[in-house]
Write a protein that holds these residues in place. Sequence first.
Motif, PDB file in Angstrom:
ATOM      1  N   LYS A  36     -10.043  -7.214   6.412  1.00 41.85           N
ATOM      2  CA  LYS A  36     -10.740  -6.200   5.774  1.00 41.85           C
ATOM      3  C   LYS A  36     -10.492  -4.749   6.597  1.00 41.85           C
ATOM      4  N   PRO A  85      -7.683   4.095   2.068  1.00 39.77           N
ATOM      5  CA  PRO A  85      -8.656   2.896   2.373  1.00 39.77           C
ATOM      6  C   PRO A  85      -8.977   1.859   1.127  1.00 39.77           C
ATOM      7  N   ASP A  86      -9.260   2.409   0.199  1.00 39.24           N
ATOM      8  CA  ASP A  86      -9.515   1.738  -1.180  1.00 39.24           C
ATOM      9  C   ASP A  86      -8.292   0.713  -1.341  1.00 39.24           C
ATOM     10  N   ILE A  87      -7.016   1.338  -1.248  1.00 38.47           N
ATOM     11  CA  ILE A  87      -5.706   0.657  -1.776  1.00 38.47           C
ATOM     12  C   ILE A  87      -5.593  -0.444  -0.598  1.00 38.47           C
ATOM     13  N   SER A 109       0.631   3.821  -2.973  1.00 37.83           N
ATOM     14  CA  SER A 109       0.169   5.441  -2.790  1.00 37.83           C
ATOM     15  C   SER A 109       0.755   6.545  -2.487  1.00 37.83           C
ATOM     16  N   ASN A 118      -7.865  -1.823   1.398  1.00 33.22           N
ATOM     17  CA  ASN A 118      -8.729  -3.025   1.081  1.00 33.22           C
ATOM     18  C   ASN A 118      -8.275  -4.001  -0.120  1.00 33.22           C
ATOM     19  N   SER A 119      -7.965  -3.462  -1.262  1.00 34.36           N
ATOM     20  CA  SER A 119      -7.454  -4.252  -2.171  1.00 34.36           C
ATOM     21  C   SER A 119      -6.566  -5.222  -1.942  1.00 34.36           C
ATOM     22  N   GLU A 136      -6.936  10.255   0.224  1.00 40.20           N
ATOM     23  CA  GLU A 136      -8.243   9.743  -0.267  1.00 40.20           C
ATOM     24  C   GLU A 136      -8.185   8.463  -0.786  1.00 40.20           C
ATOM     25  N   PRO A 137      -7.476   7.988  -1.445  1.00 37.07           N
ATOM     26  CA  PRO A 137      -7.552   6.443  -1.888  1.00 37.07           C
ATOM     27  C   PRO A 137      -6.991   5.314  -0.950  1.00 37.07           C
ATOM     28  N   SER A 178       0.804  -1.135   0.155  1.00 36.55           N
ATOM     29  CA  SER A 178      -0.010   0.122   0.070  1.00 36.55           C
ATOM     30  C   SER A 178       0.989   1.263  -0.032  1.00 36.55           C
TER      31      SER A 178
END
Length: 186
Positions: free
Chosen positions: A167, A148-150, A71, A152-153, A145-146, A67
């Motif tokens: 998760k 949490p999605d990074i 990021s 999570n992936s 901002e990205p 991550s």
Amino acid sequence: MIPNMYKIAGELLPGVFHVSARAIAAHALSIFGDHSDIYATRQTGFAMLASGSVQEIMDLAGVAHLSAIKSRIPFLHFFDGFRSSAEVQKIEYLEMDDLKKLIDIEALTKFRQNALNPEHPVTRGTAQNPDIFFQAKESINKFYEPIPDIVNSYMAEITKLTGREYKPFNYYGAPDAEISSLQWDQ
């Protein structure tokens, strides 16, 4: 390291600090469940990822590194210092070849190209007046901002490798719950 953490985050340097959390010495020394050392760093700009077991330390270390590279945000991966150092537990190792397949090569290449190079000098670490300083401070939001999605992936990818489900947030409670316990207090 705390003063350096602000600079590391401000320069978008994608490192990971793995911290065996413990109480900061005050009236006495203690290694039990306080974690005041990591909480003292919340405002530094590092993304924070917590592990709750020795196996999670292994698995989420990979999530933190992957991550951070993708990021450009540094991560502080922390876990309980007493439990992780005193617990005897067998773990399953993640294979480096499996983790290598998950690296965002384009992000890694951009990071390497951003290194200092005497053939291509750049200015970094300037002093700024308030008008420019705060514009720059706000411009960093697009990098956070990205996150949490990074995360999570990559947790989903580690889940595929290990079979252990991760998760960003786990719900524990009745599957048919409609009202949170916080609403009962009102």
